[in-house]
Enzyme design. Structure first.
Site: not given
Ligand code: XIL
Length: 368
Positions: A155, A271
């Site tokens: 991220e 995820e």
């Protein structure tokens, strides 16, 4: 273990029959179906989950690849600067290898889940490099040769932070500038040459202009990194979807994944889950919306031959953390994952099974 697994399978069969049956024979698992098309199906888990004697054998049957949901984040592995605790990760890794599963690491460099006082160490020029590269050497070195892949950087992109390179203004950026990305990947490659090195992020499957921009930003970041020789092997697509939010744009996602493949990157869904807050309180309606969102996403993802793995962020709704999101206030328990709280296969499981089973080619771009 074998006896427990048989009991668990029988319980699963009975419950599934009561719940309306499963599309595939009970001996079939997501892991087996995905493997038939050369894809690894896996799941996030934790040592807490493995202590559940019904769940652990089911996880071993369904998944071929595991990742720690939180026990390999830096704050867990290095609770105090320089003091490492590999106990929980070794437990997870042993469970995986005992059951013939691969294992991936999440995550070496992130702006979250760091131990206290990390900013202090990064402020010192003498300790700075040790705090980043030294950590990677210690942790990736500890697991050398045993990892399928590492989420090296997680991220890192936030266009809203206003930088021309779109990097998040994180503690890492402040300490090193953009070079932290290169340093992290080169160190990881040198430390564990056999692990796939992954850049992991989210937000590239939606329909809006903001999503368009983020797809472009992500591709630009990866292209420039590859061009200067940063050893990124794969793009990790988190795959956190919303059942009652913006829908996956299949055409745009397809193009984005093609562009990743053209950059020479492999693709892992790392995820996947489907947040079902904000919609109807009817369980059947929610389950259908979750399954539909998952299928819209996975059909496109699996259509790309660069896709090598699909992991859900957990296998059963039983262990959701924190227990209950927004909708617990409305008396509702979230149902984000393939199995429910009693480990019964939900529509999401069946739709995932169908996505894994469907044969290519099945997408007609421009007419989706
Ligand atoms: C989440 C875990 O599921 C929680 O248990 C933890 O408390 C916070 O982190 N993106 C990521 C994951 O890369 O590490 C996050 O996992 C979810 C969002």
């Amino acid at each position: 273990m074998a006896a427990t697994a048989a009991v668990a399978a029988a319980v699963l069969a009975e419950r599934a029959a009561v719940a309306g049956g499963v599309a595939a024979p009970n001996s079939t698992t997501l892991g087996a179906l995905a493997a038939d098309r050369g894809v690894l199906y896996g799941s996030a888990t934790s040592t807490f989950q493995l202590r559940n004697q019904t769940f652990a054998p089911l996880l071993a049957q369904e998944a071929r690849l595991l990742v720690a949901e939180y026990e390999m984040k830096r704050s867990a592995i290095e609770p105090q600067p320089g003091r490492f605790d590999f106990g929980p990760s070794e437990t997870l890794l042993n469970f995986a290898s005992h059951n013939g599963m691969a294992f991936r690491g999440h995550t070496l460099v992130w702006h979250k889940a760091n131990p206290p006082r990390l900013e202090g160490a990064l402020a010192s020029p003498a300790a700075k490099e040790r705090t980043l590269a030294g950590y990677i050497e210690s942790v990736a070195g500890h697991f050398r040769g045993r990892m399928h892949s590492w989420d090296v950087v997680n991220e890192a992109l936030v266009p809203e932070d206003g930088r021309s390179d779109n990097l998040r203004n994180s503690l890492w950026l402040k300490a090193f500038g953009p070079a932290y990305i290169d340093l992290a990947f080169h160190t990881a490659r040198a430390t564990d040459p056999h692990a796939l090195l992954v850049y992991n992020d989210w937000g590239c499957e939606g329909p809006s202009e903001k999503h368009d921009r983020f797809r472009a930003v992500t591709l630009d970041f990866l292209e420039r990194a590859k061009a200067r020789g940063v050893p990124i092997d794969a793009y990790g697509m988190q795959g956190h979807l919303q059942a009652f939010g913006p829908k996956v744009d299949q055409t745009k996602l397809h193009r984005f994944l093609d562009a990743l493949k053209n950059l020479g990157l492999r693709i892992l869904v790392t995820e996947h889950d489907v947040d079902d807050s904000g919609g109807s309180l009817d369980t059947a309606v929610r389950d259908a919306a979750v399954a539909d969102a998952s299928r819209r996403f996975l059909d496109v993802v699996l259509d790309n031959t660069a896709t090598e793995a699909v992991l859900t962020w957990g296998l059963s709704d039983r262990f959701l953390d924190p227990p209950g999101w927004k909708d617990t206030l409305r008396g509702y328990s979230p149902r984000l994952l393939p199995l429910d709280v009693d480990f019964v296969r939900k529509p999401m499981w069946r739709f995932m099974a169908q996505s894994f089973t469907a044969t290519r080619p099945r997408l007609r771009i421009g007419n989706l």
